[in-house]
Design an enzyme around this catalytic site. Structure first.
Site, PDB file in Angstrom:
ATOM      1  N   THR A 100      -6.315  -6.623   1.919  1.00  0.00           N
ATOM      2  CA  THR A 100      -6.605  -5.163   2.026  1.00  0.00           C
ATOM      3  C   THR A 100      -6.213  -5.133   3.580  1.00  0.00           C
ATOM      4  O   THR A 100      -6.742  -5.853   4.531  1.00  0.00           O
ATOM      5  CB  THR A 100      -7.878  -4.915   1.592  1.00  0.00           C
ATOM      6  OG1 THR A 100      -8.079  -4.982   0.430  1.00  0.00           O
ATOM      7  CG2 THR A 100      -8.092  -3.218   2.032  1.00  0.00           C
ATOM      8  N   HIS A 156       7.552   1.614   5.775  1.00  0.00           N
ATOM      9  CA  HIS A 156       6.910   1.226   4.347  1.00  0.00           C
ATOM     10  C   HIS A 156       7.000   2.742   3.714  1.00  0.00           C
ATOM     11  O   HIS A 156       7.571   3.478   3.912  1.00  0.00           O
ATOM     12  CB  HIS A 156       5.249   1.190   4.516  1.00  0.00           C
ATOM     13  CG  HIS A 156       4.876   0.055   4.918  1.00  0.00           C
ATOM     14  ND1 HIS A 156       4.956  -0.580   6.051  1.00  0.00           N
ATOM     15  CD2 HIS A 156       4.555  -1.359   4.353  1.00  0.00           C
ATOM     16  CE1 HIS A 156       4.616  -1.917   6.391  1.00  0.00           C
ATOM     17  NE2 HIS A 156       4.397  -2.305   5.057  1.00  0.00           N
ATOM     18  N   LYS A 160       1.763   4.712   1.562  1.00  0.00           N
ATOM     19  CA  LYS A 160       1.179   3.793   2.407  1.00  0.00           C
ATOM     20  C   LYS A 160       0.073   4.912   3.235  1.00  0.00           C
ATOM     21  O   LYS A 160       0.600   5.762   3.986  1.00  0.00           O
ATOM     22  CB  LYS A 160       1.811   2.904   3.205  1.00  0.00           C
ATOM     23  CG  LYS A 160       0.901   2.187   4.102  1.00  0.00           C
ATOM     24  CD  LYS A 160       1.713   0.867   4.662  1.00  0.00           C
ATOM     25  CE  LYS A 160       1.012  -0.083   5.432  1.00  0.00           C
ATOM     26  NZ  LYS A 160       0.072  -0.807   4.586  1.00  0.00           N
TER      27      LYS A 160
END
Length: 268
Positions: A100, A156, A160
């Site tokens: 994470t 990304h 995200k």
């Protein structure tokens, strides 16, 4: 040593599914639990149904039971959820691999405190290739310490939620440390308007979000008449899952300690 017993958090997420698939296919690992939030439609299904493989492990919302049954929990969820899962791992003395990102300072401190009692791998990027790049950045930054402006560009997918990415920030930390700088003091996050000439002591970050980009990271060393670029581009999430399983095996038999993928790969 028998197969390591793995529990996966966030089972129906993009990384959760990849972790489940990788664990099922890994002869040295056994998927013993898959958990998700009670509100998710995945709960009540089997892990095999989520990834199209044969596996009758049910997806449940009972994180504590999952942690108690496992040798190691692999968690690529959100900071708040991960910290709750971490507390349960601490209670049951279960190892945890944390992929994470987006933790604040207090969250990182909580992870460090838990690692005094249980073994933890905490890394912004679990990919073996990306961690090889981290090592290369340390070497390159020391060589290119003078006369080169350093910029970090990352891209990304549109879903995200944190920026810059944890991997980009880790790259910045590695570069700053090699140069003897404090990243908090020298980082520049985006530019707009009349910014003036570039301060050569800064490290710049640029963020791109769009489509289904898994993760691209490039560190640019921009000199006069030449440019050196060190990049890592992920075409799928499989490298992160395989790295996480490697991290889980690394923790087997350890009583406690805080590690990252550089430790797992013997790159210290």
């Amino acid at each position: 040593m028998g197969a390591i017993k793995i529990a996966v958090a966030g089972a129906a997420g993009r990384m959760g599914r990849m972790l489940i698939e990788s664990t099922i296919k890994d002869e040295g690992a056994e998927l013993v639990a898959a958990v998700d939030q009670a509100s998710q439609p995945s709960v009540g299904k089997t892990a095999g149904e989520l990834v199209g493989l044969s596996c009758d492990v049910p997806v449940t919302a009972d994180v504590e039971a999952a942690v108690a049954a496992a040798d190691c929990l692999i968690d690529f969820t959100r900071p708040q959820g991960t910290l709750a899962h971490l507390a349960l791992c601490r209670k049951h003395r279960t190892a945890i691999v944390i992929g994470t990102t987006g933790f604040e300072a207090d969250g990182k401190q909580a992870i460090a405190e838990a690692a005094k009692e249980i073994p933890v791998v905490f890394s912004s990027n679990m990919s073996v290739g990306a961690n090889t790049v981290f090592k290369l950045l340390d070497v390159a930054s020391r060589i290119l310490a003078q006369g080169y402006d350093i910029e970090i560009v990352e891209a990304h997918h549109r879903l995200k939620v944190d920026a810059p990415s944890g991997t980009a920030l880790r790259m910045g930390e590695i570069v700053a440390k090699a140069l003897g700088r404090d990243l908090k003091a020298c980082a520049v996050y985006g530019r707009e308007g009349v910014t003036g000439e570039r301060d050569p002591s800064t490290i710049g970050f640029a963020t791109v979000r769009g489509g289904d980009i898994v993760g691209d990271h490039t560190v640019m060393y921009c000199g006069i008449g030449e440019r050196v670029e060190i990049s890592h581009k992920a075409g799928s999430r499989m490298p992160y899952a395989l790295g996480a399983l490697r991290a889980a095996r690394f923790l087997a038999g350890k009583a406690n300690g805080l590690f990252d993928m550089q430790d797992v790969l013997g790159l210290r």
